[in-house]
Design a protein around this motif. Structure first.
Motif, PDB file in Angstrom:
ATOM      1  N   GLN A   3       0.803  -0.997  -0.198  1.00 34.48           N
ATOM      2  CA  GLN A   3      -0.094  -0.074   0.082  1.00 34.48           C
ATOM      3  C   GLN A   3       1.031   1.234   0.101  1.00 34.48           C
ATOM      4  O   GLN A   3       2.039   1.114   0.575  1.00 34.48           O
ATOM      5  CB  GLN A   3      -0.830   0.244   1.291  1.00 34.48           C
ATOM      6  N   LEU A   4       0.436   2.258  -0.792  1.00 30.90           N
ATOM      7  CA  LEU A   4       1.039   3.447  -0.657  1.00 30.90           C
ATOM      8  C   LEU A   4       0.119   4.577   0.136  1.00 30.90           C
ATOM      9  O   LEU A   4      -1.258   4.682  -0.609  1.00 30.90           O
ATOM     10  CB  LEU A   4       1.265   3.971  -1.998  1.00 30.90           C
ATOM     11  N   VAL A   5       0.365   5.263   1.057  1.00 28.82           N
ATOM     12  CA  VAL A   5      -0.551   6.153   1.760  1.00 28.82           C
ATOM     13  C   VAL A   5       0.003   7.637   1.647  1.00 28.82           C
ATOM     14  O   VAL A   5       0.973   7.936   2.204  1.00 28.82           O
ATOM     15  CB  VAL A   5      -0.946   5.677   3.021  1.00 28.82           C
ATOM     16  N   GLU A   6      -0.681   8.595   0.887  1.00 28.25           N
ATOM     17  CA  GLU A   6      -0.237  10.060   0.851  1.00 28.25           C
ATOM     18  C   GLU A   6      -1.021  10.655   2.083  1.00 28.25           C
ATOM     19  O   GLU A   6      -2.077  10.440   2.440  1.00 28.25           O
ATOM     20  CB  GLU A   6      -0.786  10.810  -0.587  1.00 28.25           C
ATOM     21  N   SER A   7      -0.039  11.678   2.408  1.00 26.37           N
ATOM     22  CA  SER A   7      -0.573  12.743   3.342  1.00 26.37           C
ATOM     23  C   SER A   7       0.128  13.991   3.127  1.00 26.37           C
ATOM     24  O   SER A   7       0.897  14.199   2.561  1.00 26.37           O
ATOM     25  CB  SER A   7      -0.459  12.094   4.969  1.00 26.37           C
ATOM     26  N   GLY A   8      -0.570  15.046   3.883  1.00 28.27           N
ATOM     27  CA  GLY A   8      -0.003  16.225   3.731  1.00 28.27           C
ATOM     28  C   GLY A   8      -1.071  17.279   2.903  1.00 28.27           C
ATOM     29  O   GLY A   8      -0.318  18.515   2.771  1.00 28.27           O
ATOM     30  N   SER A  25       3.623   0.577   2.713  1.00 27.32           N
ATOM     31  CA  SER A  25       3.569  -0.370   3.825  1.00 27.32           C
ATOM     32  C   SER A  25       3.542  -1.683   3.054  1.00 27.32           C
ATOM     33  O   SER A  25       2.920  -1.768   1.806  1.00 27.32           O
ATOM     34  CB  SER A  25       2.517  -0.212   4.722  1.00 27.32           C
ATOM     35  N   GLY A  26       3.436  -2.842   3.444  1.00 28.13           N
ATOM     36  CA  GLY A  26       3.431  -4.199   3.011  1.00 28.13           C
ATOM     37  C   GLY A  26       4.460  -4.816   2.266  1.00 28.13           C
ATOM     38  O   GLY A  26       4.532  -6.083   1.974  1.00 28.13           O
ATOM     39  N   ARG A  27       5.394  -4.047   1.689  1.00 28.79           N
ATOM     40  CA  ARG A  27       6.551  -4.383   1.085  1.00 28.79           C
ATOM     41  C   ARG A  27       7.555  -2.913   0.993  1.00 28.79           C
ATOM     42  O   ARG A  27       6.837  -1.946   1.186  1.00 28.79           O
ATOM     43  CB  ARG A  27       6.166  -4.794  -0.324  1.00 28.79           C
ATOM     44  N   THR A  28       8.680  -3.194   0.434  1.00 31.21           N
ATOM     45  CA  THR A  28       9.817  -2.150   0.500  1.00 31.21           C
ATOM     46  C   THR A  28       9.680  -1.609  -1.028  1.00 31.21           C
ATOM     47  O   THR A  28       9.969  -2.752  -1.667  1.00 31.21           O
ATOM     48  CB  THR A  28      11.075  -2.323   1.208  1.00 31.21           C
ATOM     49  N   PHE A  29       9.766  -0.433  -1.157  1.00 33.61           N
ATOM     50  CA  PHE A  29      10.201   0.149  -2.628  1.00 33.61           C
ATOM     51  C   PHE A  29      11.562   0.785  -2.792  1.00 33.61           C
ATOM     52  O   PHE A  29      11.787   1.476  -3.693  1.00 33.61           O
ATOM     53  CB  PHE A  29       8.972   1.054  -3.035  1.00 33.61           C
TER      54      PHE A  29
END
Length: 129
Positions: A3-8, A25-29
């Motif tokens: 998952q990728l989660v944006e904020s700000g 989260s869930g894996r590393t990029f």
């Protein structure tokens, strides 16, 4: 599940600044390029900025060059977009994306959204005049 989660995101006056974050989260990029795209109402999604796995190379759309800075912290699995001197035309939903379809440690970024295989849900940035 990755998952990728944006904020700000948020509302800011013209000339102001915002810093967007994208946490994975869930894996590393950490071995792959990451990018930021944006989509304004009634317009197609467009490339904003990208950064290679190490952070050494970055690339920007002409419209944001000199005002936006992309960076990453691989230890935190997070990518950032510092946006300064914001303009009303920067108003859009901003998405972060991972280019993990390429081989790891690629040193060239891609600027087409079809090249990115993981996407966040987006964060709204509104710049008032």
């Amino acid at each position: 599940q990755a998952q990728l989660v944006e904020s700000g995101g948020g509302l800011v006056q013209a000339g102001g600044s915002l810093r967007l974050s994208c946490a994975a989260s869930g894996r590393t990029f950490s071995k792959y390029a990451m990018g930021w795209f944006r989509q304004a109402p009634g317009k197609e999604r467009e490339f904003v900025a990208a950064i290679i796995w190490s952070g050494v190379k970055t690339y920007y759309a002409d419209s944001v060059k000199g005002r936006f800075t992309i960076s990453r912290d691989n230890a935190k699995n997070t990518v950032y977009l510092q946006m300064n001197s914001l303009k009303p035309e920067d108003t859009a939903v901003y998405y972060c994306a991972a280019d993990s379809m390429r081989r790891p440690f690629a040193t060239v970024v891609r600027t087409t959204s079809d090249d990115y295989d993981y996407w966040g849900q987006g964060t709204q940035v509104t710049v008032s005049s």
